[in-house]
Design a protein around this motif. Structure first.
Motif, PDB file in Angstrom:
ATOM      1  N   VAL A 132      32.109  26.617 -30.950  1.00  0.00           N
ATOM      2  CA  VAL A 132      33.442  26.013 -31.075  1.00  0.00           C
ATOM      3  C   VAL A 132      34.045  26.362 -32.427  1.00  0.00           C
ATOM      4  N   VAL A 133      35.296  26.819 -32.403  1.00  0.00           N
ATOM      5  CA  VAL A 133      36.061  27.054 -33.630  1.00  0.00           C
ATOM      6  C   VAL A 133      36.805  25.757 -33.940  1.00  0.00           C
ATOM      7  N   TYR A 134      36.491  25.178 -35.087  1.00  0.00           N
ATOM      8  CA  TYR A 134      36.969  23.837 -35.420  1.00  0.00           C
ATOM      9  C   TYR A 134      37.986  23.860 -36.563  1.00  0.00           C
ATOM     10  N   VAL A 135      39.054  23.089 -36.397  1.00  0.00           N
ATOM     11  CA  VAL A 135      39.949  22.762 -37.524  1.00  0.00           C
ATOM     12  C   VAL A 135      40.343  21.295 -37.404  1.00  0.00           C
ATOM     13  N   ASP A 136      40.776  20.715 -38.514  1.00  0.00           N
ATOM     14  CA  ASP A 136      41.261  19.340 -38.497  1.00  0.00           C
ATOM     15  C   ASP A 136      42.556  19.265 -37.686  1.00  0.00           C
ATOM     16  N   GLU A 137      42.789  18.085 -37.075  1.00  0.00           N
ATOM     17  CA  GLU A 137      43.952  17.934 -36.189  1.00  0.00           C
ATOM     18  C   GLU A 137      45.270  18.160 -36.928  1.00  0.00           C
ATOM     19  N   GLU A 138      45.338  17.720 -38.187  1.00  0.00           N
ATOM     20  CA  GLU A 138      46.607  17.908 -38.925  1.00  0.00           C
ATOM     21  C   GLU A 138      46.907  19.389 -39.151  1.00  0.00           C
ATOM     22  N   VAL A 139      45.850  20.205 -39.240  1.00  0.00           N
ATOM     23  CA  VAL A 139      46.030  21.659 -39.378  1.00  0.00           C
ATOM     24  C   VAL A 139      46.570  22.226 -38.071  1.00  0.00           C
ATOM     25  N   GLN A 140      46.020  21.766 -36.941  1.00  0.00           N
ATOM     26  CA  GLN A 140      46.515  22.196 -35.628  1.00  0.00           C
ATOM     27  C   GLN A 140      48.012  21.900 -35.479  1.00  0.00           C
ATOM     28  N   GLU A 149      57.358  26.693 -33.366  1.00  0.00           N
ATOM     29  CA  GLU A 149      58.570  25.909 -33.613  1.00  0.00           C
ATOM     30  C   GLU A 149      58.632  24.649 -32.754  1.00  0.00           C
ATOM     31  N   TYR A 150      57.460  24.054 -32.511  1.00  0.00           N
ATOM     32  CA  TYR A 150      57.416  22.793 -31.787  1.00  0.00           C
ATOM     33  C   TYR A 150      57.766  21.655 -32.733  1.00  0.00           C
ATOM     34  N   SER A 151      58.295  20.567 -32.153  1.00  0.00           N
ATOM     35  CA  SER A 151      58.437  19.336 -32.926  1.00  0.00           C
ATOM     36  C   SER A 151      57.039  18.728 -33.068  1.00  0.00           C
ATOM     37  N   GLU A 152      56.909  17.729 -33.917  1.00  0.00           N
ATOM     38  CA  GLU A 152      55.599  17.091 -34.090  1.00  0.00           C
ATOM     39  C   GLU A 152      55.123  16.474 -32.770  1.00  0.00           C
ATOM     40  N   ASP A 153      56.056  15.850 -32.038  1.00  0.00           N
ATOM     41  CA  ASP A 153      55.706  15.250 -30.741  1.00  0.00           C
ATOM     42  C   ASP A 153      55.223  16.308 -29.752  1.00  0.00           C
ATOM     43  N   GLU A 154      55.923  17.441 -29.699  1.00  0.00           N
ATOM     44  CA  GLU A 154      55.526  18.522 -28.791  1.00  0.00           C
ATOM     45  C   GLU A 154      54.157  19.076 -29.159  1.00  0.00           C
ATOM     46  N   ALA A 155      53.899  19.174 -30.454  1.00  0.00           N
ATOM     47  CA  ALA A 155      52.600  19.683 -30.913  1.00  0.00           C
ATOM     48  C   ALA A 155      51.477  18.745 -30.465  1.00  0.00           C
ATOM     49  N   TYR A 156      51.665  17.445 -30.676  1.00  0.00           N
ATOM     50  CA  TYR A 156      50.641  16.478 -30.266  1.00  0.00           C
ATOM     51  C   TYR A 156      50.463  16.471 -28.748  1.00  0.00           C
TER      52      TYR A 156
END
Length: 204
Positions: A132-140, A149-156
């Motif tokens: 598994v390639v791991y990064v913290d959620e805030e980085v994602q 160019e997603y909004s924060e809601d779209e990203a989540y």
């Protein structure tokens, strides 16, 4: 006996970057995302099934599937996402196994199956070990906002459509922490291959 690695991560975790690194070790990669594009080309059986299920409005002018339009439909509706997966996944699996077995028959010591939904689709039987390639959620979230160019809601919304990367890390045989530099991730991959006795010649 060839070692088959299942490489996965979550959206915007940098899995594609790690996938490309295997080329340095002469290790072939079977990319499920590329195969998923192949099986939905006009003329393919899966293409016809998708158009029948989701309608002509998901097509571009050239009759190819508009992935963004289709993505907007399935990310907002779990039942539609399951419908799409039910069409695409069997076609991708079939091609993936043919290519995996072809590499093994040609003498590859190690083959990588790059599968974004490795755990979600319960495909771990296709591989010997999972990475598994791991990064913290805030980085994602930041990467999705910057890259697509997603909004924060779209990203989540897109992140939450998959098993969390933390959960995947707990399920995996090995984890590459991709929060740092490419060089740091590369060293982790190199150490992992040594640990598993993969001796493919490294390119000069």
């Amino acid at each position: 006996m060839a070692l088959v690695l299942g490489l996965t991560g979550s959206i915007a975790s940098g899995k594609s970057t790690i996938s490309l690194m295997f080329d340095d070790f002469n290790i072939p990669v079977v990319d499920a995302d590329k195969l998923s594009r192949e099986v939905v080309m006009p003329g393919e059986k899966a293409y016809e099934q998708i158009v029948e299920t989701f309608g002509q409005e998901i097509l571009r002018e050239d009759k190819a599937i508009d992935r963004k339009k289709l993505g907007n439909i399935i990310f907002n509706d779990e039942s539609k996402r399951k419908q799409l997966n039910g069409i695409v996944h069997p076609a991708v699996r079939e091609k993936m196994l043919v290519r995996r077995d072809g590499y093994i028959e040609s003498g590859a010591e190690c083959v990588v199956l790059d599968i974004p939904l490795l755990f979600e689709s319960k495909l771990t039987d296709f591989v010997d070990k999972t990475v598994v390639v791991y990064v913290d959620e805030e980085v994602q979230v930041q990467r999705l906002m910057d890259r697509d160019e997603y909004s924060e809601d779209e990203a989540y919304q897109r992140i939450n459509a998959q098993i969390s990367v933390k959960e995947k890390a707990n399920l995996a045989d090995a984890v590459i922490d991709n929060n740092g530099t490419k060089q740091e991730s590369y060293r982790q991959l190199e150490d992992l291959l040594k640990k598993w006795n993969v001796n493919e010649a490294k390119e000069a």
